[in-house]
Every structure is written in structure tokens, then in C-alpha cells.
Design an enzyme around this catalytic site. Structure first.
Site, PDB file in Angstrom:
ATOM      1  CG  ASP A  30       3.505 -11.705   9.612  1.00 11.82           C
ATOM      2  OD1 ASP A  30       3.292 -12.920   9.731  1.00 11.82           O
ATOM      3  OD2 ASP A  30       3.434 -11.107   8.523  1.00 11.82           O
TER       4      ASP A  30
ATOM      5  CG  HIS B 200      -3.357  -6.202   7.107  1.00 14.19           C
ATOM      6  ND1 HIS B 200      -4.397  -6.303   6.225  1.00 14.19           N
ATOM      7  CD2 HIS B 200      -2.765  -7.422   7.161  1.00 14.19           C
ATOM      8  CE1 HIS B 200      -4.434  -7.545   5.763  1.00 14.19           C
ATOM      9  NE2 HIS B 200      -3.453  -8.241   6.310  1.00 14.19           N
TER      10      HIS B 200
HETATM   11  N1  ACO Z   1       5.763   1.255   9.743  1.00 12.69           N
HETATM   12  C1  ACO Z   1       5.766   2.582   9.452  1.00 12.69           C
HETATM   13  N2  ACO Z   1       4.893   3.174   8.606  1.00 12.69           N
HETATM   14  C2  ACO Z   1       3.976   2.378   8.038  1.00 12.69           C
HETATM   15  C3  ACO Z   1       3.894   0.998   8.296  1.00 12.69           C
HETATM   16  C4  ACO Z   1       4.851   0.448   9.175  1.00 12.69           C
HETATM   17  N3  ACO Z   1       4.838  -0.861   9.453  1.00 12.69           N
HETATM   18  N4  ACO Z   1       2.891   0.473   7.581  1.00 12.69           N
HETATM   19  C5  ACO Z   1       2.332   1.485   6.908  1.00 12.69           C
HETATM   20  N5  ACO Z   1       3.004   2.638   7.172  1.00 12.69           N
HETATM   21  C6  ACO Z   1       2.670   3.982   6.662  1.00 12.69           C
HETATM   22  C7  ACO Z   1       3.225   4.171   5.264  1.00 12.69           C
HETATM   23  O1  ACO Z   1       4.514   4.706   5.287  1.00 12.69           O
HETATM   24  C8  ACO Z   1       2.199   5.112   4.671  1.00 12.69           C
HETATM   25  O2  ACO Z   1       2.459   6.416   5.179  1.00 12.69           O
HETATM   26  P1  ACO Z   1       2.195   7.718   4.274  1.00 12.69           P
HETATM   27  O3  ACO Z   1       0.687   7.743   4.063  1.00 12.69           O
HETATM   28  O4  ACO Z   1       2.712   8.859   5.071  1.00 12.69           O
HETATM   29  O5  ACO Z   1       2.948   7.486   2.986  1.00 12.69           O
HETATM   30  C9  ACO Z   1       0.888   4.650   5.282  1.00 12.69           C
HETATM   31  O6  ACO Z   1       1.260   4.051   6.518  1.00 12.69           O
HETATM   32  C10 ACO Z   1       0.139   3.633   4.428  1.00 12.69           C
HETATM   33  O7  ACO Z   1       1.030   2.567   4.149  1.00 12.69           O
HETATM   34  P2  ACO Z   1       1.068   1.786   2.776  1.00 12.69           P
HETATM   35  O8  ACO Z   1       2.431   1.190   2.589  1.00 12.69           O
HETATM   36  O9  ACO Z   1       0.559   2.665   1.675  1.00 12.69           O
HETATM   37  O10 ACO Z   1      -0.013   0.673   3.056  1.00 12.69           O
HETATM   38  P3  ACO Z   1      -0.194  -0.650   2.221  1.00 12.69           P
HETATM   39  O11 ACO Z   1      -1.564  -1.077   2.455  1.00 12.69           O
HETATM   40  O12 ACO Z   1       0.260  -0.466   0.812  1.00 12.69           O
HETATM   41  O13 ACO Z   1       0.882  -1.658   2.897  1.00 12.69           O
HETATM   42  C11 ACO Z   1       1.847  -3.194   4.418  1.00 12.69           C
HETATM   43  C12 ACO Z   1       0.553  -2.568   3.866  1.00 12.69           C
HETATM   44  C13 ACO Z   1       2.735  -3.653   3.254  1.00 12.69           C
HETATM   45  C14 ACO Z   1       1.499  -4.392   5.260  1.00 12.69           C
HETATM   46  C15 ACO Z   1       2.601  -2.125   5.263  1.00 12.69           C
HETATM   47  O14 ACO Z   1       1.786  -1.736   6.363  1.00 12.69           O
HETATM   48  C16 ACO Z   1       3.965  -2.603   5.759  1.00 12.69           C
HETATM   49  O15 ACO Z   1       4.947  -2.462   5.021  1.00 12.69           O
HETATM   50  N6  ACO Z   1       4.041  -3.192   6.993  1.00 12.69           N
HETATM   51  C17 ACO Z   1       5.285  -3.739   7.489  1.00 12.69           C
HETATM   52  C18 ACO Z   1       5.507  -5.161   6.928  1.00 12.69           C
HETATM   53  C19 ACO Z   1       4.536  -6.169   7.513  1.00 12.69           C
HETATM   54  O16 ACO Z   1       4.339  -6.258   8.716  1.00 12.69           O
HETATM   55  N7  ACO Z   1       3.973  -6.989   6.610  1.00 12.69           N
HETATM   56  C20 ACO Z   1       3.032  -8.058   6.993  1.00 12.69           C
HETATM   57  C21 ACO Z   1       1.615  -7.679   6.631  1.00 12.69           C
HETATM   58  S1  ACO Z   1       0.473  -8.932   7.110  1.00 12.69           S
HETATM   59  C22 ACO Z   1       0.714 -10.152   6.005  1.00 12.69           C
HETATM   60  O17 ACO Z   1       0.952  -9.937   4.851  1.00 12.69           O
HETATM   61  C23 ACO Z   1       0.593 -11.473   6.434  1.00 12.69           C
END
Ligand code: ACO
Length: 426
Positions: A361, A306
Site C-alpha cells: 500500500d 506486514h
Molecule cells: N508503524 C509503527 N510501528 C509498527 C508498524 C507501523 N506501520 N507496523 C508494526 N509496527 C510495530 C508494532 O507497534 C509492534 O511493535 P512492538 O513489538 O513494540 O509492540 C511491532 O511492530 C509488530 O507489529 P504488530 O502490529 O504486532 O504486527 P502485525 O503483524 O499484527 O500487524 C500490520 C501488521 C497490521 C500490517 C501493521 O504492521 C500495521 O498496522 N501497519 C500499518 C497499516 C498498514 O500499512 N496496513 C497494510 C498492510 S498490507 C495489507 O493488508 C494489504
């Protein structure tokens, strides 16, 4: 600290105010930065940008805190109903018993759908995702209620927000059933919000359906826990579209579409699909964790991570408890797989270092599935829950005398000026 000086090469460029929120969080007030210095800020994904000041929801992602209008969500979920929270978000205070009854009657009394909206939903191909169906119909709803303004429509008719709160569940149920068994179950005024929705979704044509109490309680709790979440993507979309003074129905339609994406609300559908894939592949959660860590594989653990929470999402904690209450005794393979995946991920350095925890979620879809919802409806349920937040945030933005049309800038990295080349010379 109430002011910060921005300096460049030993020269003071500008002094900006520091704005302090109720809970002590601080922001640089850079509204005049460009005028004073010629500089703008570049903040992809808005990770450091507060777009609005808001009195609706407080979130502290480091400590896992979420409060609506000051009330902790765990207290609200224990003592309140979803409609009571809709009132709280909109009005800023919990309703008196009498005001709550009036509000509930208002919502029940405005639930029925005009024939045209029902026909419109039937005309959309059945294969269309219910989120897109819902967005399409909400976008045109304004034509059915011309002049339904902020507080009341023509001749004291319902306000736009009442129309939306009352009719979205009916539209949601019909968006599904019009494309499946074609059975329309009219809203009932003797049922509560969640039980009415379950009835419209699952009752057979000849009636005789009664939603189990445990399903009604779980659905109420889930809707309430989704009711608002500050300036999240879909709420920002509602505020952005609304800032042009487009009508509320258009702004909410934009919110529904923004919510549908798999990185936002669409994740609840993807979580269950992922868990089913794990089960189909023999239940090996560890191989999916390894895939999520592999930078060359686009796969992510859905329902994990998140932007704001770098700790356990408090909503996920509460929803997990509801899932356990509902399913543990029965032994549910999806829940067991989710619990194992969570334990293993939270012990893994990759997730620990990045502060990646289950989000709202992760467990919600498991409950929706147990209630009997098809996975395509999961994000629609999120939209029903988030609607009061969109409405309250839109209202706050419209009423804010400092709110302006939202218009970010970009830093141009394209070609410098060049002369046009006639087509025969290219
Ligand atoms: N699985 C694996 N790696 C992850 C995940 C995940 N679910 N979430 C974050 N990471 C990693 C990224 O690859 C990144 O790694 P790095 O630093 O080596 O590049 C690091 O964690 C930071 O992730 P970002 O994508 O930069 O974080 P951001 O804040 O932009 O994205 C998000 C947040 C979109 C929710 C992301 O965690 C994700 O894609 N999660 C999966 C989808 C999800 O569950 N979405 C629902 C969110 S809650 C909602 O909106 C209601």
C-alpha cells in the site's frame, strides 16, 4: 521429520503428523488434537495457524517471494495482463492465445449493469464510502442472477465469477460517479480491462477521452500485483463466509468490507493522507517517524509493516519502480516525501529490529493519485485487483472435500457458574 509427539509431564499425549508444503514449509496437523488430548490451541491473530492448504499462491515473507500458481509476480507483471492472471488464478494454468481471447470476450460481453443495480447505487447517500456502496450492491447481486451457479447460470448463462469480474469495474466507477457528477459512461467492448475502467471513471459525457498509455500500463500492473495474497484478512473473510455455503455474492461482499479497514486495504488511502499531512506540516518526515515509535501515540506509519513480510514486500518494490517511472521526471512531492520517509525509516533501529518495511500500500496510492483517482477510490482499486484471488480461493475451498464450516473456539475467561439475581435484589 514426518511426525511430532506432544508430551506433558513425561507422558506422550499424542503423535501428530507434520505436513510439508511444496517449498518445504512445515505444519503440525492438529485436526485431531482436541479429540485425543482435550486441548485446543490459542493463537490470537492466527500468527502460527495455517487455516488451509492451497495451491494458488506461494509467499515466503522472510525472503520476499511471491508467486501465483508457481510463476514469480515480477515475471507476470512484465509479460502478462491482469485478465490473463485472473484466468491463471482460477484455472491453475496460463491460457492459450485462443482461450485468452475467449475469456476476454466473455468478460467484455457481460459488463453491462442491470438498471436496478444502477438505481440502487444512486439511492445510497453520496457521502458513503465507495467501498461500503460496493459491498452493499454486491451483497444483493444474487437476486439479479438467480441460479447463476458455479460454472454456469440457468440456460448456459454466465457463472457468478464471470458476472463479478465483468461487472465490478462498472459498479466501482458508477459508485463514484453516481455520487459526484452523475455521468454514467457505459463499458466499451473495444477497450482492454484497465483502459475501459479509466474511461468509465474519467471520460466526460460527450466522450473525447483517451487514457494515457502510461496510466493504462501502471493500472494493469497494480491490479495484477494485488490479484492474490494467500490467506490474508479479506480472503479469509471470503472463505469464512463461504464455508457456511452462503452464496458467492455474499462472501465477496464480506471480502470487500474486510478489505476496507485501514490496517488492511484501506491503508493505501491513509498513506496518501499521511504524506499530505507531512507535506502540510513542512515535510518533516523525522517527526512522523518519532511519533510512529512512540508507544503512547496510536499513530503508525501507514503502508509500513506486514504480518508475513519481515523483508521488503516484493510488490512494494515493483510498485515503487512504477511510481518512479511515472513520476520522477515530473518531480512529484508525494513521491519525494515517500522516498525520504522510506530511507529514514529503514535506517532506524526501531524498524530494523522489527523487520518493518514498506508494504503493497505504500506506493500504490501515489500512482492512483497521479492517474487522477480521488483518494476514496484507492481501496476500491485494491478490491478490483483482489477479486480474482477471492474467487479462486473461494472455489478452492468449496471444491476441497476436507473443507468444513469454519468455527474457531475460544478460551472462556469469564465468571464461573453463578445463580440469577432477581431484578429487585440488584
Ligand atoms: N508503524 C509503527 N510501528 C509498527 C508498524 C507501523 N506501520 N507496523 C508494526 N509496527 C510495530 C508494532 O507497534 C509492534 O511493535 P512492538 O513489538 O513494540 O509492540 C511491532 O511492530 C509488530 O507489529 P504488530 O502490529 O504486532 O504486527 P502485525 O503483524 O499484527 O500487524 C500490520 C501488521 C497490521 C500490517 C501493521 O504492521 C500495521 O498496522 N501497519 C500499518 C497499516 C498498514 O500499512 N496496513 C497494510 C498492510 S498490507 C495489507 O493488508 C494489504
Amino acid at each position: 521429520m514426518d511426525r511430532v509427539t506432544i508430551r506433558a509431564q513425561d507422558e506422550d499425549l499424542v503423535e501428530v503428523p507434520v505436513i510439508t508444503g511444496t517449498e518445504g514449509e512445515q505444519a503440525l496437523g492438529i485436526a485431531h488434537l482436541r479429540k485425543a488430548t482435550g486441548l485446543v490451541t490459542l493463537d490470537p491473530g492466527y500468527g502460527n495457524t495455517a487455516e488451509a492448504s492451497s495451491a494458488i499462491t506461494f509467499i515466503n515473507g522472510e525472503d520476499g517471494i511471491l508467486r501465483y500458481r508457481g510463476y514469480p509476480v515480477d515475471q507476470l507483471v512484465e509479460h502478462s495482463s491482469f485478465l490473463e492472471v485472473c484466468f491463471l488464478l482460477d484455472q491453475g494454468e496460463l491460457p492459450s492465445p485462443c482461450r485468452l481471447t475467449e475469456f476476454e470476450q466473455e468478460i467484455r460481453g457481460n459488463a453491462s449493469l442491470p438498471e436496478g443495480l444502477m438505481t440502487l447505487l444512486e439511492a445510497i447517500p453520496a457521502s458513503t464510502h465507495p467501498m461500503q456502496k460496493l459491498a452493499a450492491v454486491v451483497a444483493v447481486m444474487g437476486s439479479y442472477y438467480p441460479g447463476a451457479g458455479g460454472s454456469a447460470g440457468p440456460e448456459g448463462g454466465p457463472a457468478e465469477s464471470t458476472i463479478l469480474l465483468a461487472k465490478l469495474p462498472v459498479l466501482a466507477a458508477w459508485s463514484y460517479r453516481s455520487g459526484t457528477d452523475g455521468v454514467y459512461i457505459a463499458p466499451r467492448s473495444d477497450l482492454g480491462y484497465a483502459s475501459n475502467f479509466l474511461n468509465m471513471m474519467f471520460a466526460p459525457q460527450d466522450g473525447g477521452f483517451e487514457a494515457p498509455e502510461a496510466h493504462i500500463r501502471a493500472l494493469e500492473a497494480l491490479l495484477l500485483l494485488h490479484a492474490d495474497h494467500g490467506q490474508n484478512l479479506s480472503t479469509s473473510a471470503v472463505r469464512l463466509v463461504g464455508s457456511s455455503r452462503a452464496e458467492l455474492f455474499s462472501a465477496i461482499s464480506a471480502g470487500i468490507l474486510a478489505l476496507s479497514g485501514p490496517l488492511h486495504g484501506g491503508a493505501n488511502q491513509r498513506v496518501v493522507e499521511m504524506l499530505e499531512e507531512i507535506l502540510a506540516a513542512g515535510g518533516d518526515t523525522r517527526s512522523f517517524i518519532e511519533r510512529a515509535k512512540d508507544r503512547s501515540d496510536p499513530f503508525r506509519l501507514m503502508g509500513f509493516g506486514h504480518r508475513v513480510y519481515k523483508n521488503y514486500d516484493p510488490r512494494a518494490e515493483l510498485i515503487k519502480q512504477h511510481a518512479k517511472d511515472l513520476l520522477r521526471e515530473r518531480g512529484n512531492p508525494l513521491l519525494e516525501t515517500a522516498l525520504r520517509l522510506e530511507t529514514e525509516a529503514l535506517e532506524d533501529e526501531f524498524f530494523i529490529q522489527r523487520g518493518i518495511y514498506p508494504n503493497v500500500d505504500f506506493y500504490s496510492g501515489i500512482i492512483y493519485r497521479a492517474i487522477g483517482f480521488p483518494s476514496k477510490m484507492f481501496t476500491v482499486l485494491f478490491a478490483l485487483g483482489r477479486l480474482p484471488g477471492w474467487l479462486a480461493q473461494w472455489r478452492e475451498m468449496i471444491d476441497d472435500p476436507y473443507s468444513r464450516i469454519k468455527r474457531p473456539r475460544s478460551i472462556y475467561l469469564g465468571f464461573p457458574r453463578r445463580d440469577f439475581v432477581p431484578i429487585e435484589e440488584r
